[in-house]
Design a protein around this motif. Structure first.
Motif, PDB file in Angstrom:
ATOM      1  N   THR A  17       0.854  -1.179   0.000  1.00  0.00           N
ATOM      2  CA  THR A  17       0.000   0.000   0.000  1.00  0.00           C
ATOM      3  C   THR A  17       0.894   1.233   0.000  1.00  0.00           C
ATOM      4  O   THR A  17       2.093   1.142   0.260  1.00  0.00           O
ATOM      5  N   ASP A  18       0.321   2.392  -0.289  1.00  0.00           N
ATOM      6  CA  ASP A  18       1.102   3.625  -0.287  1.00  0.00           C
ATOM      7  C   ASP A  18       1.716   3.868   1.082  1.00  0.00           C
ATOM      8  O   ASP A  18       2.865   4.297   1.191  1.00  0.00           O
ATOM      9  N   HIS A  19       0.951   3.583   2.125  1.00  0.00           N
ATOM     10  CA  HIS A  19       1.459   3.787   3.477  1.00  0.00           C
ATOM     11  C   HIS A  19       2.661   2.881   3.749  1.00  0.00           C
ATOM     12  O   HIS A  19       3.653   3.315   4.342  1.00  0.00           O
ATOM     13  N   ALA A  20       2.586   1.639   3.300  1.00  0.00           N
ATOM     14  CA  ALA A  20       3.684   0.693   3.521  1.00  0.00           C
ATOM     15  C   ALA A  20       4.943   1.145   2.792  1.00  0.00           C
ATOM     16  O   ALA A  20       6.043   1.058   3.335  1.00  0.00           O
ATOM     17  N   VAL A  21       4.779   1.636   1.580  1.00  0.00           N
ATOM     18  CA  VAL A  21       5.928   2.130   0.813  1.00  0.00           C
ATOM     19  C   VAL A  21       6.540   3.344   1.507  1.00  0.00           C
ATOM     20  O   VAL A  21       7.760   3.434   1.651  1.00  0.00           O
ATOM     21  N   ASP A  22       5.681   4.261   1.955  1.00  0.00           N
ATOM     22  CA  ASP A  22       6.180   5.433   2.680  1.00  0.00           C
ATOM     23  C   ASP A  22       6.902   5.021   3.946  1.00  0.00           C
ATOM     24  O   ASP A  22       7.954   5.564   4.277  1.00  0.00           O
ATOM     25  N   TRP A  23       6.356   4.058   4.681  1.00  0.00           N
ATOM     26  CA  TRP A  23       6.973   3.584   5.920  1.00  0.00           C
ATOM     27  C   TRP A  23       8.337   2.950   5.638  1.00  0.00           C
ATOM     28  O   TRP A  23       9.322   3.224   6.326  1.00  0.00           O
ATOM     29  N   LEU A  24       8.400   2.101   4.614  1.00  0.00           N
ATOM     30  CA  LEU A  24       9.664   1.439   4.285  1.00  0.00           C
ATOM     31  C   LEU A  24      10.717   2.459   3.855  1.00  0.00           C
ATOM     32  O   LEU A  24      11.891   2.343   4.232  1.00  0.00           O
ATOM     33  N   THR A  25      10.301   3.455   3.103  1.00  0.00           N
ATOM     34  CA  THR A  25      11.227   4.509   2.673  1.00  0.00           C
ATOM     35  C   THR A  25      11.738   5.285   3.870  1.00  0.00           C
ATOM     36  O   THR A  25      12.944   5.524   4.003  1.00  0.00           O
ATOM     37  N   TRP A  26      10.835   5.675   4.777  1.00  0.00           N
ATOM     38  CA  TRP A  26      11.240   6.413   5.973  1.00  0.00           C
ATOM     39  C   TRP A  26      12.182   5.566   6.826  1.00  0.00           C
ATOM     40  O   TRP A  26      13.191   6.052   7.325  1.00  0.00           O
ATOM     41  N   ARG A  27      11.853   4.295   6.975  1.00  0.00           N
ATOM     42  CA  ARG A  27      12.651   3.409   7.825  1.00  0.00           C
ATOM     43  C   ARG A  27      14.066   3.263   7.291  1.00  0.00           C
ATOM     44  O   ARG A  27      15.040   3.339   8.039  1.00  0.00           O
ATOM     45  N   ARG A  28      14.195   3.048   5.977  1.00  0.00           N
ATOM     46  CA  ARG A  28      15.526   2.922   5.387  1.00  0.00           C
ATOM     47  C   ARG A  28      16.318   4.216   5.542  1.00  0.00           C
ATOM     48  O   ARG A  28      17.516   4.183   5.834  1.00  0.00           O
ATOM     49  N   ARG A  29      15.658   5.354   5.321  1.00  0.00           N
ATOM     50  CA  ARG A  29      16.331   6.654   5.465  1.00  0.00           C
ATOM     51  C   ARG A  29      16.772   6.864   6.911  1.00  0.00           C
ATOM     52  O   ARG A  29      17.886   7.305   7.177  1.00  0.00           O
ATOM     53  N   HIS A  30      15.904   6.518   7.855  1.00  0.00           N
ATOM     54  CA  HIS A  30      16.222   6.679   9.268  1.00  0.00           C
ATOM     55  C   HIS A  30      17.389   5.773   9.672  1.00  0.00           C
ATOM     56  O   HIS A  30      18.298   6.203  10.398  1.00  0.00           O
ATOM     57  N   GLN A  31      17.381   4.538   9.216  1.00  0.00           N
ATOM     58  CA  GLN A  31      18.462   3.622   9.552  1.00  0.00           C
ATOM     59  C   GLN A  31      19.793   4.114   8.993  1.00  0.00           C
ATOM     60  O   GLN A  31      20.829   4.031   9.669  1.00  0.00           O
ATOM     61  N   THR A  32      19.788   4.641   7.783  1.00  0.00           N
ATOM     62  CA  THR A  32      21.003   5.170   7.176  1.00  0.00           C
ATOM     63  C   THR A  32      21.514   6.363   7.953  1.00  0.00           C
ATOM     64  O   THR A  32      22.709   6.465   8.248  1.00  0.00           O
ATOM     65  N   ARG A  33      20.604   7.263   8.306  1.00  0.00           N
ATOM     66  CA  ARG A  33      20.983   8.457   9.069  1.00  0.00           C
ATOM     67  C   ARG A  33      21.517   8.065  10.450  1.00  0.00           C
ATOM     68  O   ARG A  33      22.542   8.583  10.899  1.00  0.00           O
ATOM     69  N   ALA A  34      20.867   7.123  11.112  1.00  0.00           N
ATOM     70  CA  ALA A  34      21.307   6.682  12.433  1.00  0.00           C
ATOM     71  C   ALA A  34      22.690   6.044  12.352  1.00  0.00           C
ATOM     72  O   ALA A  34      23.547   6.288  13.211  1.00  0.00           O
TER      73      ALA A  34
END
Length: 51
Positions: A17-34
């Motif tokens: 779903t769009d929400h799942a894609v947005d969540w996965l994108t945010w999660r990957r970005r957050h993990q990279t930043r962390a």
């Protein structure tokens, strides 16, 4: 009939779903930043110990 979660159905059918894609994108970005901030902190600490 066996009840399945939406996440498992996504894995089976490869749909998101769009929400799942947005969540996965945010999660990957957050993990990279962390990871980047963690490495920067460790490098700064190690550099301060040497000097």
């Amino acid at each position: 009939m066996i009840k399945t979660a939406v996440a498992s159905m996504d894995e089976v059918f490869g749909t998101h779903t769009d929400h799942a894609v947005d969540w996965l994108t945010w999660r990957r970005r957050h993990q990279t930043r962390a990871r980047w901030f963690h490495q920067r902190t460790r490098l700064n600490r190690d550099y301060a110990l040497v000097n």
